[in-house]
Enzyme design. Structure first.
Site: not given
Length: 931
Positions: A11, A97, A99, A101, A321, A323, A368
Site C-alpha cells: 500500500e 496489510d 487485516d 482493509e 504492525y 493495528r 497478530h
C-alpha cells in the site's frame, strides 16, 4: 519470459522502499498508495444507473446489496503503472496489510488488474529482512471472508450515513453527519456532560495530621470517630446524597474536633500496626488501543497522531504492525525482551519462566502479535537517537520500554498501615449541636500507609500511567513509615481541618474515550483514531486541554437519534454489529443475509428502511431547545446557541429577547445561575460613540451574531407625516397626508441601509472610539493612484482577510492594521511582486522530496484556511490537531493521496466515462469467490 520479475504490490510508498531492498533484483515492488477504488458518489453514476436504490447509495439494495465501485481519477495513473509492470511479471504477490482493509485492497487490485499469472497473498507483521524473506516463502490464498466483512462495513456505513444524515441536515443543521460508530461515540461524550449537568456537589470535612516519633514524621488522615467511619467523596452519589452509613463532618465539627485533638492532655498512641507483602505485575505489551491511551497520557499525542507516527515506525522497519488487539508476543520477541532486560537490569530482573498474556479480543483474525520493536534483537532507543527524531523517537521509546518491562519480574515490597488513636475527645463542649457531631467522650482514629519497594523489578524500565479518578483522596506513593509498635505514644506536629467538595464525573479524554469504546465493544482498534477525528472535525466535540467537551449541536443530534433512531445509538446494539462483522470475517455469517436484516428488518428489530419511512413529524424547534429555567430556553440556531428569554408582561406575539452565549462556555457551565447572570448583564456593544460630523447620524458599536461591529443609526421618520407601527409594521395615516403618500414615504425611509463595519480582531468593543469607528465605516480606504495604470488602489477587509485591490488585481496584506497604515509606495511594492510566483514559493514552511505519484516536490505552506501540503497540483489541508512541525514526508504523501482519492466532482459532460472505468459488483462476485 526473458528477464521476468515477480511483481510485489504494497500500500505504502515508504513500505515499498523498505521491502524492495530486502527482496533483491528478482522482484519489482510497487505501491497502490492505499485503496485504488471505492464506492462511487451517487451523483457521479452513469445517467442510466441513477434510479432506484443504486442511484441513491451506489449500492443496489434490492439485488443482493451489490456495490458499484469506481477507480478514482487520482488513481488511474497508479493503476496504469501497475498494469504495465504486471505485463513483464511471471508472478504477482499481493503484500497489503493482513487485516480487513488490507485484504480488501488486495481483492480490488485483483479485480482491476485481472492478472493472467499466478497470484499469491504475502503477509508479514514486521518489515525486517528475516520477516520479508519468510513471508515470500509462506504465502496463502486471498481470504474472501475478510473481504466480505470489509465490504459489509463499507456498505453499512454508506446506508447509515445516507439515510440518517439528511434527517440531521433538515432538523438540526447543514453539514452534519451520522455514522454507525461516530454517533455512539458522540453519545458517550454527551452522556458524560449530562451527568455533569445533573451532578450536585456535596461538601465534607476531614482532618489531616502530621504525627512524629523522635526525629521522624508521617502524615495520617482521620478515618473514624467513636468507631463510626468518616465520610469521604466516595460516600456520596451524583445527587449529593450520602450512600450507606458514615459520619459527615461539617466545618464547625471538624474545627472543634481539631481543637480537641491538638490538646496535649489528650493521649495519642499507636493502636494497630499491620504489614503485608506488596507485589505489582507489569502491564501487558501494547495493543492499538492501549498504545493510543498511554501515548495520550505520557506524550500528549492524539489518537490520530499516535497512529500516524506508529505507521511511520512500522513502514520504516522499527516496530511490528500497529493495528492489533493481541497482547501476545512471539517466542522470538519474548526471548529478545528477556535478553535485553538481563543485559540492562541484571539477571534477577526477569522471572524464571517467560510471561504469557491473554486478551479479550473478539476479533482474532486481526490479532497478530502485540506492538513491539521489530527483529530478533531489539534496538534500544539510544541506538536509534541518530535516526529517529521528535515524536517518532518518543513513541519508539515508549513501545520499547513497555515490551521489555512486560517480560520483567514483579515489583516487590512491604505495605505498612498504622492506626493512631487519639482520645477520649470532648467535642460536646466545644462544638455546637449538630446531628453529625461525634459522640462526646469517644476516640478519633487516624491511619497512615506507606509502601517500601524492596525490589523494583519491571519498575526499573517502565511504569504505566493512569486516567483521572474522581472523589479519591490522593493516594500515597512509595513512602516509608518509622518503626512503630502498638501502644507506643506519638507526638503531633501539625493538624489541619480540610474542606472538600465531591467532583463531577471527569470528561472523557481521548485516552479514556478509547478505553471506554473498547470496553463497550464499539469500533475496532484500527478505527478509534478516525472515530475521534470525525467527531472533532464535525464540531460535535471540542478539546479543552485534554478534555473532550461536547457542543450544543451534539446535544441536538444525540437527542434526535435517541428519540427517532433509538437502536442505532444504543451501545449494545452498536457492539453487536461489530460482533456480527467479526462473524462475517470468520465465515460464520453471510454478508447479504446480515445486510438484509439490518436494512429491511427482521423479527429481532426494525430495519433502517422501516424507521426512516415511518419517522413521522419531527419538531425541529423542540429538538433544538433545552429549558434552562422556566421562561429561559436554550436554542441551538443556525449561527450557534443562544438563550431565548420570555417576557411575562409582553404581548403573546412579541419577539422573545435573545441573549448570546459567550464563546467557550461548556454545556455543564450553563447553570440556572449563569443563565441569569448573562440575562442581567448589560448588553455589550450597544454603546453610543457620538455623531458622524458629515452625516449627523449616530454611530454605535454593537455585538452581532458574527461578532462586534460599528454602524450608523438612521433617523426615525417624522411623526408629523406618517409613521410605522412597531408592533404591526403597518403605515399609520396622518392628518396632513393621504395614506398612499404615507406608504411611499415609509418605503422611501426604509430603503437606505445603514453603513456597518466589523471590528478588527485586535479591537475590543469597549475600547473603540468615534474616530476609529468612522475610519472603519469609511472602508475601503483609497491608498492612492497607481503611477503606471492610473487605477485606484484601495485597502479593505474581506472574507479571507485584509487585502489591496487595483482593478481586478489583489494582494494580501500582512495584518488588518495595515489597511490604515500602508502608503502608496508600500502598496506599489506589493503589486510589483508576482502573485503566485517567487513571493509565494519562498514562503514554504517546509520542503520535502518528490511525491511518489506526481513526481513533484512537496511543500508545506500557510494559506487562507491555515497550513496545507501541496505538490503544486494537489493541495491538502493539514487536519485540525496536527502541527506543521509534526508533518513528515510520509504524512505529507498520505494527506495528498487522501485528497486525490476524494477527487473532484465529475463534470456533467463526462458522466459516461464513469461507466468505462467502474466495475459493478455483480460482475465480480464469481471472481472474488474463486480468487
Amino acid at each position: 519470459m526473458s528477464g521476468a520479475k515477480k511483481l510485489v504490490i504494497v500500500e505504502s510508498p515508504t513500505k515499498m522502499k523498505s521491502i524492495a531492498q530486502y527482496l533483491g533484483d528478482g522482484y519489482e515492488v510497487l505501491s497502490s498508495v492505499g485503496h485504488i477504488r471505492d464506492l462511487v458518489e451517487p451523483k457521479n453514476l452513469p445517467p442510466e444507473l441513477k434510479k432506484g436504490s443504486l442511484g441513491k447509495f451506489s449500492v443496489d439494495v434490492e439485488n443482493g446489496f451489490e456495490p458499484y465501485y469506481v477507480v478514482s481519477d487520482a488513481k488511474k495513473k497508479t493503476v496504469a503503472e501497475l498494469k504495465r509492470a504486471l505485463k513483464d511479471a511471471d508472478e504477482l504477490l499481493l503484500a497489503t496489510d493482513e487485516d480487513r482493509e488490507g485484504e480488501a485492497i488486495a481483492w480490488h487490485l485483483l479485480q482491476e488488474l485481472k492478472p493472467k499469472v499466478p497470484v499469491r497473498r504475502m503477509v508479514f507483521h514486521e518489515i525486517t529482512k528475516d520477516a520479508i524473506l519468510k513471508a515470500k516463502d509462506q504465502t496463502r490464498e486471498l481470504d474472501t471472508a475478510l473481504v466480505d466483512a470489509q465490504e459489509t462495513r463499507r456498505i453499512l456505513d454508506r446506508l447509515y450515513g445516507y439515510e440518517v444524515s439528511p434527517v440531521l441536515w433538515r432538523k438540526v443543521g447543514p453539514g452534519l453527519s451520522a455514522g454507525r460508530v461516530q454517533s455512539a461515540a458522540t453519545r458517550l461524550v454527551v452522556d458524560r456532560e449530562r451527568e455533569r449537568l445533573a451532578f450536585v456537589a456535596a461538601s465534607y470535612w476531614d482532618l489531616i495530621g502530621r504525627f512524629t516519633k523522635e526525629a521522624s514524621s508521617f502524615e495520617a488522615r482521620l478515618v473514624r470517630v467513636g468507631g463510626e467511619r468518616i465520610a469521604t467523596g466516595r460516600d456520596f452519589d451524583d445527587a449529593g446524597r450520602l450512600k450507606g452509613k458514615a459520619v459527615v463532618l461539617d466545618e464547625a465539627t471538624a474545627h472543634a474536633l481539631a481543637e480537641a485533638v491538638r490538646d496535649d492532655a489528650v493521649p495519642r498512641r499507636v493502636s494497630r500496626v499491620e504489614s503485608k507483602p506488596y507485589s505489582r505485575r507489569p502491564a501487558a505489551p501494547f495493543t492499538t488501543s492501549t498504545l493510543q491511551q498511554e501515548s495520550a497520557r505520557k506524550l500528549r499525542l492524539s489518537a490520530r497522531d499516535t497512529m500516524r507516527v506508529a505507521q511511520s515506525l512500522y513502514e520504516n522497519g522499527y516496530i511490528t504492525y500497529m493495528r492489533t488487539d493481541s497482547v501476545s508476543l512471539s517466542q522470538q520477541a519474548v526471548q529478545a525482551a528477556r535478553t535485553q532486560a538481563v543485559k540492562l537490569y541484571g539477571a534477577d530482573s526477569v522471572p524464571e519462566k517467560p510471561r504469557a498474556y491473554s486478551g479479550k479480543s473478539k476479533n482474532a483474525q486481526e490479532a497478530h502479535e502485540a506492538i513491539r520493536p521489530s527483529g530478533e534483537v531489539f534496538r534500544t532507543p539510544s541506538e536509534l537517537q541518530s535516526v529517529l527524531r521528535g515524536t517518532e523517537f518518543k513513541l519508539y521509546d515508549l513501545i520499547w520500554k513497555r515490551t521489555v518491562a512486560s517480560q520483567m519480574a514483579d515489583a516487590k515490597g512491604q505495605t505498612a498501615t498504622v492506626t493512631i488513636e487519639v482520645g477520649p475527645t470532648a467535642t460536646d463542649a466545644a462544638a455546637p449541636e449538630s446531628p453529625t457531631a461525634p459522640v462526646a467522650g469517644t476516640t478519633a482514629e487516624f491511619t497512615a500507609s506507606g509502601t517500601v519497594i524492596t525490589f523494583r523489578g519491571f519498575l526499573a524500565a517502565y511504569e504505566e500511567s493512569r486516567d483521572e479518578e474522581r472523589n479519591v483522596d490522593e493516594a500515597p506513593g512509595e513512602a516509608k513509615l518509622p518503626q512503630l509498635a502498638e501502644g507506643e505514644a506519638v507526638g503531633l506536629a501539625e493538624l489541619e481541618a480540610k474542606g472538600h467538595e465531591t467532583s463531577p464525573p471527569p470528561r472523557y479524554t481521548e485516552a479514556s474515550l478509547v478505553k471506554r469504546l473498547e470496553e463497550l465493544g464499539i469500533g475496532r482498534p484500527s478505527t478509534f483514531a478516525s472515530i475521534i477525528s470525525t467527531i472533532l472535525d464535525r464540531g460535535y466535540v471540542t478539546q479543552r486541554g485534554q478534555a473532550l467537551v461536547p457542543s450544543w449541536v451534539a446535544f441536538s443530534v444525540v437527542r434526535l437519534l435517541e428519540e427517532h433512531f433509538g437502536d442505532l445509538v444504543e451501545y449494545d446494539f452498536t457492539a453487536e454489529m461489530e460482533d456480527d462483522l467479526d462473524r462475517i470475517a470468520s465465515g460464520e455469517a453471510d454478508r447479504v443475509d446480515w445486510l438484509n436484516e439490518f436494512y429491511f428488518g427482521s423479527d429481532r428489530h426494525k430495519g433502517l428502511r422501516q424507521v426512516v419511512d415511518n419517522l413521522g413529524d419531527i419538531d425541529a424547534r423542540e429538538i433544538n431547545s433545552i429549558e434552562i429555567t422556566p421562561g429561559v430556553t436554550l436554542r441551538i440556531g443556525r449561527y450557534g446557541p443562544y438563550l431565548e428569554v420570555a417576557d411575562a408582561e409582553a404581548a403573546a406575539d412579541a419577539t422573545p429577547r435573545r441573549v448570546n452565549l459567550p464563546d467557550g462556555l461548556a454545556p455543564d457551565e450553563l447553570t440556572a445561575e449563569k443563565a441569569q447572570e448573562l440575562i442581567d448583564a448589560p448588553v455589550q456593544g450597544d454603546r453610543v460613540l457620538g455623531l458622524n460630523p458629515d452625516s449627523g447620524k449616530q454611530v454605535v458599536v454593537k455585538d452581532g451574531r458574527f461578532g462586534p461591529y460599528v454602524t450608523e443609526l438612521e433617523p426615525e421618520p417624522e411623526s408629523a407625516e406618517a409613521s410605522v407601527d412597531p408592533a404591526t409594521g403597518e403605515v399609520v395615516e396622518s392628518q396632513n397626508q393621504p395614506v398612499k403618500a404615507a406608504k411611499r414615504g415609509a418605503k422611501k425611509a426604509a430603503a437606505p441601509k445603514p453603513r456597518t463595519a466589523s471590528l478588527f480582531k485586535s479591537m475590543q468593543p469597549e475600547e473603540v472610539d468615534l474616530a476609529t469607528a468612522l475610519k472603519l465605516l469609511d472602508l475601503p480606504r483609497i491608498v492612492g493612484l497607481d503611477a503606471e495604470s492610473g487605477e485606484e488602489i484601495t485597502a479593505q477587509n474581506g472574507r479571507y482577510g485584509p487585502y489591496l485591490k487595483k482593478g481586478a488585481d489583489t494582494r494580501t496584506l500582512p495584518s488588518e492594521d495595515a489597511i490604515f497604515d500602508i502608503d502608496l509606495a508600500g502598496a506599489q511594492e506589493l503589486f510589483a511582486q508576482p502573485k503566485y510566483g517567487a513571493r509565494r514559493q519562498s514562503s514554504a514552511l517546509k520542503e520535502f522530496a518528490e511525491d511518489p505519484v506526481s513526481g513533484k516536490p512537496i511543500k508545506v505552506k500557510d494559506g487562507r484556511f491555515g497550513p496545507y501540503v501541496t505538490d503544486g497540483t494537489t493541495n491538502a489541508t493539514i487536519p485540525r490537531g496536527e502541527s506543521v512541525e509534526d508533518i513528515t514526508f510520509e504524512r505529507a504523501v498520505e494527506l495528498l493521496q487522501v485528497k486525490r482519492d476524494k477527487g473532484p466532482a465529475a463534470p456533467r459532460a463526462k458522466r459516461g466515462a464513469a461507466k468505462s472505468t467502474s466495475t459493478k459488483r455483480t460482475s465480480t462476485r464469481t471472481a472474488k469467490k474463486s480468487s
